[in-house]
Design a protein around this motif. Structure first.
Motif, PDB file in Angstrom:
ATOM      1  N   THR A  57       1.918  -9.102  -0.248  1.00  0.00           N
ATOM      2  CA  THR A  57       2.170  -9.226  -1.696  1.00  0.00           C
ATOM      3  C   THR A  57       1.128 -10.105  -2.384  1.00  0.00           C
ATOM      4  O   THR A  57       1.345 -10.549  -3.509  1.00  0.00           O
ATOM      5  CB  THR A  57       3.567  -9.820  -1.933  1.00  0.00           C
TER       6      THR A  57
ATOM      7  N   LEU B 143       5.281  -0.749  -7.856  1.00  0.00           N
ATOM      8  CA  LEU B 143       4.708  -1.669  -8.836  1.00  0.00           C
ATOM      9  C   LEU B 143       3.883  -0.966  -9.910  1.00  0.00           C
ATOM     10  O   LEU B 143       4.030  -1.272 -11.099  1.00  0.00           O
ATOM     11  CB  LEU B 143       3.877  -2.744  -8.133  1.00  0.00           C
TER      12      LEU B 143
ATOM     13  N   GLN C  99      -4.389  -3.929  -2.962  1.00  0.00           N
ATOM     14  CA  GLN C  99      -3.405  -4.486  -2.043  1.00  0.00           C
ATOM     15  C   GLN C  99      -3.338  -3.681  -0.745  1.00  0.00           C
ATOM     16  O   GLN C  99      -3.315  -4.245   0.357  1.00  0.00           O
ATOM     17  CB  GLN C  99      -2.035  -4.520  -2.720  1.00  0.00           C
TER      18      GLN C  99
ATOM     19  N   HIS D 133      -0.242  -8.027  -5.209  1.00  0.00           N
ATOM     20  CA  HIS D 133       0.883  -7.617  -6.053  1.00  0.00           C
ATOM     21  C   HIS D 133       1.353  -8.760  -6.951  1.00  0.00           C
ATOM     22  O   HIS D 133       1.911  -8.510  -8.030  1.00  0.00           O
ATOM     23  CB  HIS D 133       2.053  -7.155  -5.184  1.00  0.00           C
TER      24      HIS D 133
END
Length: 707
Positions: free
Chosen positions: A81, A48, A17, A84
């Motif tokens: 994101t 995360l 990411q 993610h």
């Protein structure tokens, strides 16, 4: 190692990411990402992995934390994101693997609802948000189904490990238990008898001058007691010499002792052996015994706590043996056994044992109720069979090569081990037995993909495309139970799109979407054949069958779309055949890869289960063999010491030698005490010697025995 496994995937997702955003954005244009956004992205990339790292211990908390982090990242660009978002799928998979079904039924919809809200806030169009929410629902259902399958697999391995641990515990205690039991029998049968003889003879010798009649009474008592003791010891020695560990022992005794070993592991065997079959030995008895042993092993794994009825019938006229082993399914309150998804190598092994003697074999669900039944008809052995049939209760060297262990495909109703509406529906309708969440997830995914493709290409035709898409994917529900039939049904349903195009029901774009996106169903069916239909040497033609089926459906679509008009140019049919050959060749490698992957999964699964069954059977059999060895050793010592003195007591008493009676009785009693003292010394698995609970006490006979 466990810590590395927990952190590796989350860290990899975070690195990807950050490399994608803000890494790529900063490389292309530094003005695209501000310092605050970059800092927020770094914080999210750190939060995360921390949440996903605890997904094995706290899966629900990890899933909700990941979703909360994604909501916190809403002010960031959508690219921040993108990777993610995969963390939600990873967390949901862990929830499905580590949590009960009710928890998954709550967490899954919550995550889907959160993702729908996030899509509605991020995307500009309500239609796009609805489409993404629908795709997320399909993905979540698929991931949850895969997680539940993994949970069942792990539960099966844990149950197998517990069964093996119980069997190992019984094996470790087998010799000790046999020592204690035999010590009690020896003490009760003979020790106090010999003590009575010694006491009576000594009393008669001391009082012989004053009461000469005691000598005759003592001699009669010694003779009678000696005969009784010798007879009891002879019977005990004869009993100890027979065992299921002895291949020459009668079939009835071997089966009875084997069933006792499985009784200690929780089964409830009920053995019924006809008188004609009890004394049987030889290859026919060996095959019958091996089939019963493997059937009991399967019952222990798949129907723990059940009542297993064993019936052995023999016809004296022709020497045939009929074996029936059936159970009632798992007992009430006992969890059903693991789902059996292999190819039945154990069934094949039992069938080979029967056919080696020109017999017959059948196994399957009981027609008269729940449970499983195994039947074998074994003809009398001819001299040729006696020369060629294996005469050992253990597998041959070839049979012991992995994976080979008693294994049979079990009843499909045991596959539905979860609770919920689908489970109760499956219990009511025979055709739905064995279905679970993963089956529905796969079928729904295979049906949704072509519908989504149609929505993108021609939204107005989405409702019309649902019927052929669902019909094409619906057979995948039974891909485990009947993979070949499912493949044929999927290939047949693939013709719905060309037929719809030919009759003007579907447009060319819609038909093309259904065929191309619907090929996922063919891929799943090919994998199912490789994984569930049988060994690789049997299922390898599926590659050509699937490639040819896909090729024909594509050619039918092309023909319905008007490519045959090229025949006017002189090459229509030839071009179709050429295209068919090219397309079929292109389809062959991916079909081969899918089949190979399924076959590899099947091989690994069967290898693991074969090892478990082999270890379980070998451990139970070792317990029986060790108990037999303990009996054999004690029988040798009895014959060599105690029995000789007991017989000598009778001989001395009959000869009128009271002093000799007392001496032989003392010698027998001393030998018995030495034997019981040896039985008290037990070596535990750790190697330390401890004393057993069995002790010998000299008992004085009642006063009336002296008179």
């Amino acid at each position: 190692m466990e810590r590395i496994r927990n952190w590796l995937l989350p860290v990899l997702l975070a690195v990807l990411q950050l490399a994608y955003w803000p890494g790529r954005a900063l490389r292309e244009d530094a003005a695209v990402a501000g310092a605050v956004q970059v800092a927020a992205a770094v914080v999210a990339a750190a939060a995360l992995p921390a949440a996903l790292a605890v997904r094995r211990g706290r899966p629900v908390g990890a899933a909700l934390t990941v979703e909360a982090v994604l909501f916190a990242c809403l002010p960031l660009p959508a690219d921040a994101t993108l990777v993610h978002a995969l963390g939600v799928l990873v967390a949901l998979y862990s929830v499905a693997v580590r949590s009960p079904g009710r928890t998954v039924a709550v967490v899954g919809p919550v995550l889907a609802l959160c993702e729908a809200v996030r899509s509605w806030l991020v995307l500009d169009s309500a239609g796009e948000a609805a489409g993404e929410a629908a795709i997320n629902c399909v993905l979540f259902l698929t991931v949850a189904g895969l997680g539940r399958s993994r949970r069942r697999w792990l539960a099966g391995r844990r149950t197998a490990a517990r069964d093996l641990a119980r069997a190992e515990s019984e094996r470790a205690r087998a010799a000790l238990t046999e020592r204690e039991r035999l010590a009690r029998e020896l003490h009760d049968v003979s020790a106090h008898h010999l003590t009575s003889v010694v006491v009576t003879a000594d009393a008669a010798l001391r009082l012989g001058d004053r009461k000469p009649e005691l000598k005759a009474e003592a001699l009669d008592f010694a003779a009678d007691t000696g005969r009784e003791t010798a007879a009891a010891l002879h019977r005990l020695v004869a009993l100890m010499r027979t065992s299921a560990a002895d291949e020459e022992s009668p079939l009835g005794e071997r089966v009875t002792e084997l069933s006792a070993g499985f009784t200690r592991l929780g089964l409830r065997p009920a053995v019924r052996v006809d008188p004609e079959a009890t004394p049987l030995t030889g290859p026919t008895a060996e095959a019958a015994f091996a089939i019963i042993r493997e059937a009991l092993t399967n019952a222990l794994r798949y129907a723990p706590g059940s009542t297993v009825r064993i019936h052995i019938l023999s016809k004296t006229a022709d020497g045939t043996v009929d074996v029936t082993v059936e159970d009632d399914g798992a007992a009430d309150g006992v969890p059903a056994g693991r789902q059996r998804l292999g190819g039945g190598r154990g069934t094949l092994g039992m069938r080979e044992r029967a056919t080696a003697l020109d017999g017959t074999f059948a196994a399957g669900p009981r027609p008269d109720g729940a449970g499983w039944r195994v039947r074998a008809h074994l003809p009398g052995t001819s001299p040729l069979h006696q020369q060629t049939a294996p005469h050992s209760s253990w597998p041959t060297a070839q049979q012991r090569s992995w994976p080979t262990a008693p294994h049979s495909p079990r009843r499909p109703q045991e596959a539905a081990q979860h609770s919920g509406p689908l489970h109760h529906l499956a219990m009511r309708h025979r055709v739905l037995r064995g279905l679970d969440l993963s089956d529905g997830a796969v079928a729904l995914t295979a049906a949704a993909l072509p519908v989504f493709a149609v929505v993108v290409e021609e939204p107005a035709a989405a409702a019309l495309a649902c019927v052929p898409a669902v019909a094409h994917a619906l057979p995948l529900l039974w891909r485990r139970r009947a993979p070949w039939a499912v493949l044929c049904a999927v290939l047949a349903m693939a013709w719905l799109a060309p037929l719809g195009l030919a009759f003007g029901v579907l447009s060319p774009d819609v038909a093309l979407c259904l065929v191309v996106a619907g090929a996922v169903a063919e891929c799943v069916a090919v994998y199912a054949v490789g994984a569930f239909a049988g060994p690789a040497r049997v299922t390898w033609p599926v590659m050509a069958v699937a490639a040819a089926g896909l090729c024909l459906s594509c050619l039918a679509l092309a023909a319905a779309d008007g490519m045959t008009e090229l025949e006017e140019d002189g090459g229509g049919v030839g071009l179709l055949l050429f295209l068919g050959a090219v397309v079929g060749t292109l389809f062959l490698p991916p079909m081969a890869a899918l089949w190979g992957f399924g076959a590899a999964v099947r091989t690994r699964r069967e290898r693991v289960r074969a090892w478990e069954d082999h270890a379980l059977t070998a451990t139970v059999w070792s317990a029986v063999a060790e108990a037999h060895e303990e009996r054999r050793r004690i029988a040798v010592e009895l014959r060599g010491q105690v029995l000789r003195h007991a017989d000598a007591v009778v001989a001395r008493a009959e000869a009128g030698d009271l002093s000799g009676v007392a001496a032989e009785a003392r010698a027998g009693l001393s030998a018995m005490r030495d034997l019981l003292a040896a039985l008290r010394e037990v070596t535990v698995p750790g190697g330390a010697a401890v004393e057993g609970a069995v002790t010998m006490e000299s008992k004085t006979p009642p006063q009336g025995a002296l008179l």
